[in-house]
Scaffold this motif. Structure first.
Motif, PDB file in Angstrom:
ATOM      1  N   VAL A  61       1.119  -0.770  -0.196  1.00 10.79           N
ATOM      2  CA  VAL A  61      -0.286   0.005   0.013  1.00 10.79           C
ATOM      3  C   VAL A  61       1.190   1.065   0.112  1.00 10.79           C
ATOM      4  O   VAL A  61       1.600   1.308   0.145  1.00 10.79           O
ATOM      5  N   ILE A  98       0.395   6.045   0.226  1.00  6.41           N
ATOM      6  CA  ILE A  98      -1.055   6.823   0.717  1.00  6.41           C
ATOM      7  C   ILE A  98      -0.728   7.679  -1.653  1.00  6.41           C
ATOM      8  O   ILE A  98      -0.292   8.297  -1.251  1.00  6.41           O
ATOM      9  N   MET A 131      -3.048   9.833  -2.834  1.00  5.37           N
ATOM     10  CA  MET A 131      -4.224  10.662  -2.780  1.00  5.37           C
ATOM     11  C   MET A 131      -3.500  12.302  -2.442  1.00  5.37           C
ATOM     12  O   MET A 131      -4.505  12.772  -4.234  1.00  5.37           O
ATOM     13  N   PHE A 181      -4.708   9.442   8.437  1.00  8.46           N
ATOM     14  CA  PHE A 181      -3.544   9.483   7.526  1.00  8.46           C
ATOM     15  C   PHE A 181      -3.313   9.098   7.274  1.00  8.46           C
ATOM     16  O   PHE A 181      -2.124   8.333   6.160  1.00  8.46           O
ATOM     17  N   VAL A 182      -2.595   7.860   8.582  1.00  5.79           N
ATOM     18  CA  VAL A 182      -1.835   7.138   8.646  1.00  5.79           C
ATOM     19  C   VAL A 182      -2.312   5.511   8.515  1.00  5.79           C
ATOM     20  O   VAL A 182      -3.469   4.937   8.890  1.00  5.79           O
ATOM     21  N   GLU A 183      -1.907   4.194   7.594  1.00  3.11           N
ATOM     22  CA  GLU A 183      -2.014   3.110   7.640  1.00  3.11           C
ATOM     23  C   GLU A 183      -2.196   2.727   8.788  1.00  3.11           C
ATOM     24  O   GLU A 183      -1.680   2.625   9.590  1.00  3.11           O
ATOM     25  N   MET A 194      -7.998   9.299   3.421  1.00  6.98           N
ATOM     26  CA  MET A 194      -7.101   8.057   3.618  1.00  6.98           C
ATOM     27  C   MET A 194      -7.483   6.977   3.871  1.00  6.98           C
ATOM     28  O   MET A 194      -6.542   6.104   3.875  1.00  6.98           O
TER      29      MET A 194
END
Lengths: 192, 428
Positions: free
Chosen positions: A97, A99, A101, B332-334, B377
């Motif tokens: 994965v 990010i 966006m 914002f963070v996984e 996110m």
């Protein structure tokens, strides 16, 4: 052999699907497909072994009453192999994965620059891991460290890590390459 | 705190937002620290990365991922869906209720919310749209109901939390049932209210005969027994939480053979799916364990605990701040990456305030689940929207009542420990 044929033959190698190519006979094709998927095959086999060992471990302990003494160290080794053997392939399947966006909100030109930065960062980080893991393996070799029950040398268990780093980079570049090719194709179609 | 940790942390965040794969960003941050701190031996980096994967408890991750994937190939899903339709048929918003119940029950078979969201977006959303539900509503509902899946045991977040904070995974599993059920019921009530307002009809109006009900229950009976087998086995001490994973795989394979719906080709596909998913999760775990070694070396957890305890004197205020902080981080963070870095920081503080460890774990895991749902996110949002073709703007608009519900649930959960501990207290 003309140039086109040669190019096609070359392209049947590690990177491309060779289905339906008349220049390849069946055995070579299946051989190549095994080679191409070797990492996944290894990881899958190790997973099967791990599941069987763990399940039989329950039976040996709870039903038979004679637990395997060496189970934990084999399980750990299996885990290292599964994770590192398949982490390259996880680039191909898009499982890692990221990010996306924020970058997608930027203008296209900025996005291109960021793409290049990303490639550099990924290359540097994975190469760093590769070199440091080689150092670590050397350390294991020098100190002759091995697991306590079966005396499996740690240097051999961890040998998958630098191999995995090379595979990760190769497969990462390949996904970039195929993305580039498909976006070129789309651009060409739009122009037509 | 030395400057190199600060630089490493900032770089980690910058890389994270630059679309660099999560595990590479975390490794990048750690490497920066090693480069800036000459007194550390960089071999430790490789040792921590490899050591991060070598944990017996974390073996449960590939096991439960594998069990879930196998279950999908055994044709169990459609059996359970039939069962859900019979159970919720007379409620307002029939198919929407099926969606929620299906997520809850599938939670007992797999621990991954993304797999559940993808499956339901493909199977249920088109059917819901055909019955007159709006696309945005169906998509939002699928995403929000998928939050229940990782809360019902087995769940990957619970395994990971148990490993990091050294909390019994078996107890976390049991506590998860209560929390998952609470979320399931509250979402059902909300959907029922919305459906009444918008006129989403029940699937049927008459009550079913006993025969019809038993026809739907029988095919779903054995798959639905899996969570009971897992929890029972762990509780009775037959196997550990890790070994339960391998038992679940064997159970899934037996079901597949019994129903005759699994072929060798499916097994190969399932194995491939399992190892790549495992690699993706475990590379993040491994890289984060290198980073958390750095935090420990710099004694950041201790400093943070001292500072927290000296500034905030009340555990309720602490929980409030933690919730707000985690909600923002979750945006914002996984989830898995933030868990490995943040749990070693927060769990000791919670212990200092005398908060029950299971209770705090469930608050944390619930926050994580909300993070997957919330923009910008949220991974659940991306997965469902990309499959159903719903626009993010519409999604966010339609999701507002669900956010409100989730926040209410979160604060209920935080301030009424009964929700997380009653089942654990009964069973242990």
């Amino acid at each position: 052999m003309d140039r086109q044929k040669a190019a096609r033959l070359l392209s049947c190698g590690f990177f491309t699907q060779s289905k339906g190519d008349p220049y390849m006979n069946k055995q070579i094709r299946s051989g190549l497909s095994i080679l191409k998927n070797l990492d996944i095959i290894v990881a899958g086999l190790v997973l099967v072994i791990l599941v069987i060992l763990t399940f039989s471990g329950v039976i040996m302990r709870y039903v038979v009453g004679r637990p395997y003494t060496w189970l934990e160290e084999v399980q750990m080794a299996c885990m290292v192999w599964i994770v590192f053997a398949s982490s390259g392939a996880a680039f191909l399947t898009g499982s890692h994965v990221a990010i996306e966006m924020l970058v997608e909100l930027l203008p296209l030109k900025m996005q291109r620059i960021i793409e290049i930065v990303i490639v550099c960062v990924v290359t540097f980080v994975i190469a760093y891991l590769a070199f440091k893991s080689v150092d670590y393996i050397k350390l294991m070799l020098r100190s002759q460290k091995h697991t306590s029950m079966l005396s499996l040398p740690y240097s051999r268990i961890y040998s998958i890590v630098p191999v995995s780093c090379v595979l990760m980079l190769l497969k990462y570049y390949y996904t970039l390459y195929s993305k580039l090719v498909s976006s070129r194709k789309i651009e060409a179609e739009v122009k037509q | 705190m030395s400057t190199s940790v600060a630089v490493a942390s900032v770089l980690l965040l910058v890389l994270l937002f630059l679309k660099v794969p999560v595990f590479v960003s975390v490794m990048g941050g750690s490497i920066t620290y090693f480069l800036l701190t000459p007194s550390t031996n960089p071999i430790i980096f490789a040792q921590r990365i490899i050591g991060g994967t070598e944990s017996i408890s974390l073996l449960a991750i590939p096991f439960f991922v594998c069990a879930g994937v196998f279950m999908n190939y055994t044709g169990v899903t459609s059996r359970i869906m039939n069962f859900c339709e019979v159970m919720t048929g007379r409620m307002n918003g029939g198919l929407a209720q099926v969606n929620i119940l299906l997520s809850t029950l599938m939670g007992g078979l797999s621990g991954s919310n993304l797999a559940d969201a993808a499956m339901q977006s493909k199977m249920l959303v088109p059917e819901m749209e055909a019955k007159g539900y709006s696309k945005a509503f169906s998509t939002v509902l699928t995403a929000s109901s998928s939050m229940i899946t990782p809360l019902i045991p087995p769940g990957i977040a619970m395994i990971l939390y148990g490993c990091i904070a050294n909390v019994s995974i078996g107890r976390l599993f049991i506590s998860g049932i209560g929390v998952g059920a609470m979320l399931c019921v509250s979402q059902m009530v909300l959907v029922s209210l919305i459906s009444r307002k918008r006129g989403y009809r029940p699937i049927r109006n008459r009550s079913l005969s006993f025969g019809e009900i038993s026809d739907a229950v029988r095919p779903a009976f054995f798959p639905l027994c899996l969570p009971i087998v897992i929890i029972g086995g762990i509780r009775l001490g037959v196997f550990t939480a890790t070994e339960a994973g391998s038992v679940a795989i064997i159970y899934a394979i037996l079901l597949g053979l019994f129903y005759g719906e699994m072929h060798f080709r499916d097994v190969k596909k399932a194995l491939k799916e399992t190892v790549t998913t495992t690699a993706a999760i475990m590379m993040i775990v491994a890289s984060a364990s290198a980073f958390s070694w750095i935090l420990t070396r710099e004694q950041i957890p201790q400093h943070l605990t001292e500072w927290m305890v000296s500034t905030i004197h009340n555990k309720y205020a602490f929980l409030f701040i933690v919730n707000i902080f985690l909600l923002v981080v979750g945006m914002f963070v996984e989830g898995n990456a933030s868990m490995i870095v943040l749990v070693p920081l927060l769990a000791p503080i919670a212990a200092r305030y005398g908060i029950n460890e299971i209770h705090f774990a469930m608050v944390y895991i619930f926050n994580n689940a909300i993070g997957a749902f919330s923009p910008p996110m949220g991974t659940l949002m991306f997965v469902t929207c990309s499959i159903t073709g719903c626009k993010t703007k519409d999604f966010i608009k339609e999701a507002l009542p669900f956010y409100a519900l989730l926040v209410v649930c979160l604060f209920l959960l935080t301030y009424v420990p009964w929700f997380t501990t009653w089942l654990v207290n009964i069973l242990y």
